[in-house]
Write a protein that holds these residues in place. Sequence first.
Motif, PDB file in Angstrom:
ATOM      1  N   GLU A 170      15.908  11.872  10.154  1.00 34.00           N
ATOM      2  CA  GLU A 170      15.314  12.625   9.153  1.00 34.00           C
ATOM      3  C   GLU A 170      15.320  12.043   7.853  1.00 34.00           C
ATOM      4  N   SER A 171      16.406  11.280   7.598  1.00 36.73           N
ATOM      5  CA  SER A 171      16.655  10.622   6.131  1.00 36.73           C
ATOM      6  C   SER A 171      15.605   9.511   6.004  1.00 36.73           C
ATOM      7  N   LEU A 172      14.552   9.225   7.129  1.00 41.39           N
ATOM      8  CA  LEU A 172      13.745   8.350   7.049  1.00 41.39           C
ATOM      9  C   LEU A 172      12.073   8.684   7.329  1.00 41.39           C
ATOM     10  N   PRO A 173      11.685   9.520   6.372  1.00 40.30           N
ATOM     11  CA  PRO A 173      10.554  10.412   6.495  1.00 40.30           C
ATOM     12  C   PRO A 173       9.345   9.191   6.120  1.00 40.30           C
ATOM     13  N   GLY A 174       8.058   9.594   6.683  1.00 45.56           N
ATOM     14  CA  GLY A 174       6.745   8.981   6.339  1.00 45.56           C
ATOM     15  C   GLY A 174       6.153   8.437   7.590  1.00 45.56           C
ATOM     16  N   MET A 175       4.940   8.086   7.337  1.00 46.46           N
ATOM     17  CA  MET A 175       3.915   7.751   8.315  1.00 46.46           C
ATOM     18  C   MET A 175       3.865   6.316   8.699  1.00 46.46           C
ATOM     19  N   SER A 176       4.787   5.436   8.013  1.00 45.29           N
ATOM     20  CA  SER A 176       4.653   4.105   8.117  1.00 45.29           C
ATOM     21  C   SER A 176       6.108   3.570   8.051  1.00 45.29           C
ATOM     22  N   SER A 199       5.484  -5.389  -9.843  1.00 49.78           N
ATOM     23  CA  SER A 199       4.794  -4.651 -10.764  1.00 49.78           C
ATOM     24  C   SER A 199       3.537  -3.798 -10.100  1.00 49.78           C
ATOM     25  N   SER A 200       3.290  -4.109  -8.978  1.00 48.66           N
ATOM     26  CA  SER A 200       2.182  -3.392  -8.300  1.00 48.66           C
ATOM     27  C   SER A 200       2.799  -2.417  -7.412  1.00 48.66           C
ATOM     28  N   GLY A 201       4.019  -2.003  -7.382  1.00 54.47           N
ATOM     29  CA  GLY A 201       4.735  -1.055  -6.448  1.00 54.47           C
ATOM     30  C   GLY A 201       5.901  -1.472  -5.795  1.00 54.47           C
ATOM     31  N   GLY A 202       6.328  -0.784  -4.816  1.00 58.38           N
ATOM     32  CA  GLY A 202       7.415  -0.831  -3.668  1.00 58.38           C
ATOM     33  C   GLY A 202       7.033  -1.865  -2.809  1.00 58.38           C
ATOM     34  N   PHE A 203       7.737  -2.683  -2.348  1.00 58.32           N
ATOM     35  CA  PHE A 203       7.335  -3.646  -1.227  1.00 58.32           C
ATOM     36  C   PHE A 203       8.490  -4.130  -0.423  1.00 58.32           C
ATOM     37  N   ALA A 204       8.426  -3.931   0.685  1.00 60.81           N
ATOM     38  CA  ALA A 204       9.577  -4.341   1.555  1.00 60.81           C
ATOM     39  C   ALA A 204       9.182  -5.132   2.584  1.00 60.81           C
ATOM     40  N   VAL A 205       9.854  -6.082   2.904  1.00 61.86           N
ATOM     41  CA  VAL A 205       9.636  -7.202   3.831  1.00 61.86           C
ATOM     42  C   VAL A 205      10.656  -7.597   4.970  1.00 61.86           C
ATOM     43  N   ALA A 206      10.438  -7.799   6.258  1.00 65.18           N
ATOM     44  CA  ALA A 206      11.194  -8.074   7.424  1.00 65.18           C
ATOM     45  C   ALA A 206      10.601  -9.351   7.917  1.00 65.18           C
ATOM     46  N   HIS A 207      11.611 -10.360   8.161  1.00 64.00           N
ATOM     47  CA  HIS A 207      11.074 -11.736   8.684  1.00 64.00           C
ATOM     48  C   HIS A 207      11.755 -12.302   9.830  1.00 64.00           C
ATOM     49  N   PHE A 209       9.983   5.255  -1.168  1.00 68.15           N
ATOM     50  CA  PHE A 209      10.212   4.532   0.185  1.00 68.15           C
ATOM     51  C   PHE A 209      11.934   4.977   0.456  1.00 68.15           C
ATOM     52  N   HIS A 210      12.338   4.751   1.682  1.00 67.94           N
ATOM     53  CA  HIS A 210      13.583   5.231   2.323  1.00 67.94           C
ATOM     54  C   HIS A 210      14.131   4.369   3.111  1.00 67.94           C
ATOM     55  N   SER A 211      15.309   4.076   3.013  1.00 63.52           N
ATOM     56  CA  SER A 211      15.911   3.159   3.844  1.00 63.52           C
ATOM     57  C   SER A 211      17.309   3.325   4.344  1.00 63.52           C
ATOM     58  N   HIS A 212      17.394   2.706   5.807  1.00 63.75           N
ATOM     59  CA  HIS A 212      18.858   2.694   6.491  1.00 63.75           C
ATOM     60  C   HIS A 212      19.343   1.568   6.740  1.00 63.75           C
ATOM     61  N   LYS A 213      20.167   1.107   6.784  1.00 61.72           N
ATOM     62  CA  LYS A 213      20.864  -0.312   7.227  1.00 61.72           C
ATOM     63  C   LYS A 213      22.253  -0.165   7.578  1.00 61.72           C
ATOM     64  N   LEU A 226       5.641  -3.969   4.026  1.00 59.47           N
ATOM     65  CA  LEU A 226       5.016  -2.511   3.981  1.00 59.47           C
ATOM     66  C   LEU A 226       4.867  -2.471   2.302  1.00 59.47           C
ATOM     67  N   SER A 227       3.798  -1.901   1.982  1.00 61.85           N
ATOM     68  CA  SER A 227       3.669  -1.524   0.512  1.00 61.85           C
ATOM     69  C   SER A 227       3.178  -0.062   0.408  1.00 61.85           C
ATOM     70  N   GLN A 228       2.930   0.448  -0.751  1.00 60.02           N
ATOM     71  CA  GLN A 228       2.515   2.068  -0.570  1.00 60.02           C
ATOM     72  C   GLN A 228       1.286   2.399   0.376  1.00 60.02           C
ATOM     73  N   LYS A 229       0.367   1.158   0.530  1.00 54.93           N
ATOM     74  CA  LYS A 229      -0.901   1.592   1.000  1.00 54.93           C
ATOM     75  C   LYS A 229      -1.073   0.813   2.144  1.00 54.93           C
ATOM     76  N   LYS A 230      -0.325  -0.389   2.529  1.00 57.31           N
ATOM     77  CA  LYS A 230      -0.721  -1.325   3.553  1.00 57.31           C
ATOM     78  C   LYS A 230       0.435  -1.810   4.358  1.00 57.31           C
ATOM     79  N   LEU A 231       0.367  -1.997   5.531  1.00 55.62           N
ATOM     80  CA  LEU A 231       1.268  -2.781   6.340  1.00 55.62           C
ATOM     81  C   LEU A 231       0.704  -4.084   6.743  1.00 55.62           C
ATOM     82  N   ILE A 232       1.439  -5.279   6.516  1.00 53.29           N
ATOM     83  CA  ILE A 232       0.970  -6.499   6.557  1.00 53.29           C
ATOM     84  C   ILE A 232       1.658  -7.018   7.857  1.00 53.29           C
TER      85      ILE A 232
END
Length: 483
Positions: free
Chosen positions: A76-82, A108-116, A56-60, A178-184
């Motif tokens: 370029e500091s924010l690579p990824g498909m999601s 425990s299930s991996g990285g998890f990011a949330v925006a609300h 996971f990569h972040s810029h705030k 956003l998790s490793q496999k899903k966008l919710i």
Amino acid sequence: MIGTNPFDDDKLHEECGVFGIYNHEESAAHTVLGLHALQHRGQEAAGIVTFDGRNFHSHKSMGHVADNFNSQKVIESLPGMSAIGHVRYSTTGGSAMRNIQPLFADLSSGGFAVAHNGNLTNAWTLRKILVEKGAIFQSTSDSEVMIHLVATSTYTNLVDRVVDALRRIEGAYSVVALSQKKLIGARDPLGVRPLVLGKLSDDTYIFASETCALDIIGAEYIRDVEPGELIVIDADGLTSHHPFPAKKPRPCIFEHVYFSRPDSITNDRSVYEVRKNIGKELAKESTVEADLVIPVPDSGVPAAIGYAQQSGIPFELGIIRNHYVGRTFIEPSDQIRHLGVKLKHNANKAEIEGKSIVLIDDSIVRGTTSIKIVEMMRAAGAKEVHMRIASPPTTNSCFYGVDTPEKDKLLASRMSVEEMAKYIDADSLAFVSIDGLYRAVGETSRDSNSPQYCDACFSGDYPTPLTDEALGEDNKQFSFLTD
């Protein structure tokens, strides 16, 4: 310091906008564009989190999207498909880097990011329980409560854990995660806060607070996320879940009045057309003899067009807005503060002098803006100044993610319309009725037994429990930032 918005400071402010995209090689760049389109929903800070298949990569950053996501190096500091992104508006709880979203945690299930976007009305109560069980919070954002609820859920499947967390919260929310496999994407059971679903290609989906964020990247608007719906997007495509008991939706009616951009579609209706309809209802309910209809820019423009069309009174731009004003650090004496209003708005004296005018604005909050506008019109030589407001009187605070003054600071909560007219020095003042507002959005009237929208700021009819509010400030250890 004089801010950039001497008029806008006396407005109700939607506190956040969210954006999410799944499966696109330029996910970060598209998220930046989406946040640009949602900038009106939050100007204090912006953030993006991406996932590249491994990390996971972040810029705030504090400030506007354009000021902080303006270089190829940042993209370029924010690579990824999601990716998911967030813009927020300042609140009374204070500003800090730690509160900028999206928030991220290693579960425990991996990285998890949330925006609300929204406000949890039992966030303090839940946080107290979590802290007593050993949870360690890193921010004062109510959104972090969601992360802890997901982290401590006894379910093993991530989607089940998210549902479990959402079942414990009260209030209003639109969430992208956003998790490793899903966008919710998820929306509260009443649908108070908006969230839409879009598509850029066969396997690229988007969530956004408004359709204007889809337009800017050329995405197709599919539909609104339904109230109480949770949508999961992964390698298998799109899956819709409805884990909550069905309730009659109560979307925020103020999205139509002010919050949403006029070029957005909200609750299947054009915001621009609804605002013109509000102006027409105003003209039907409170017509007055005048020479000109003048909007308070920019939010009053569509309603003023509708008022002019219905009344037959000519529409003119009697107040000119300067869109290029920056911040000024001139010493803020009383005289300079007064002049600072003209940094952003100035009277078009040639059109106003000697005329009776109808001023159209979207709302009156504290009344300070209205006083300045009426004073400006009289100084420009207006013969009469009649003010018409494209919403009912704002008499109550919002607890669902809108930055609202305390009730006793709302002008309409302590004065009659006649007293307000005298206070702002208008020759007359009128607000659209609540039934007129409902007619403008396509209803025949407000159903008092089961309202079709959340209109608590006008009616005091709050559609969810206000658990934390009932505790009183003396029983709280801190103030939350709503998101």
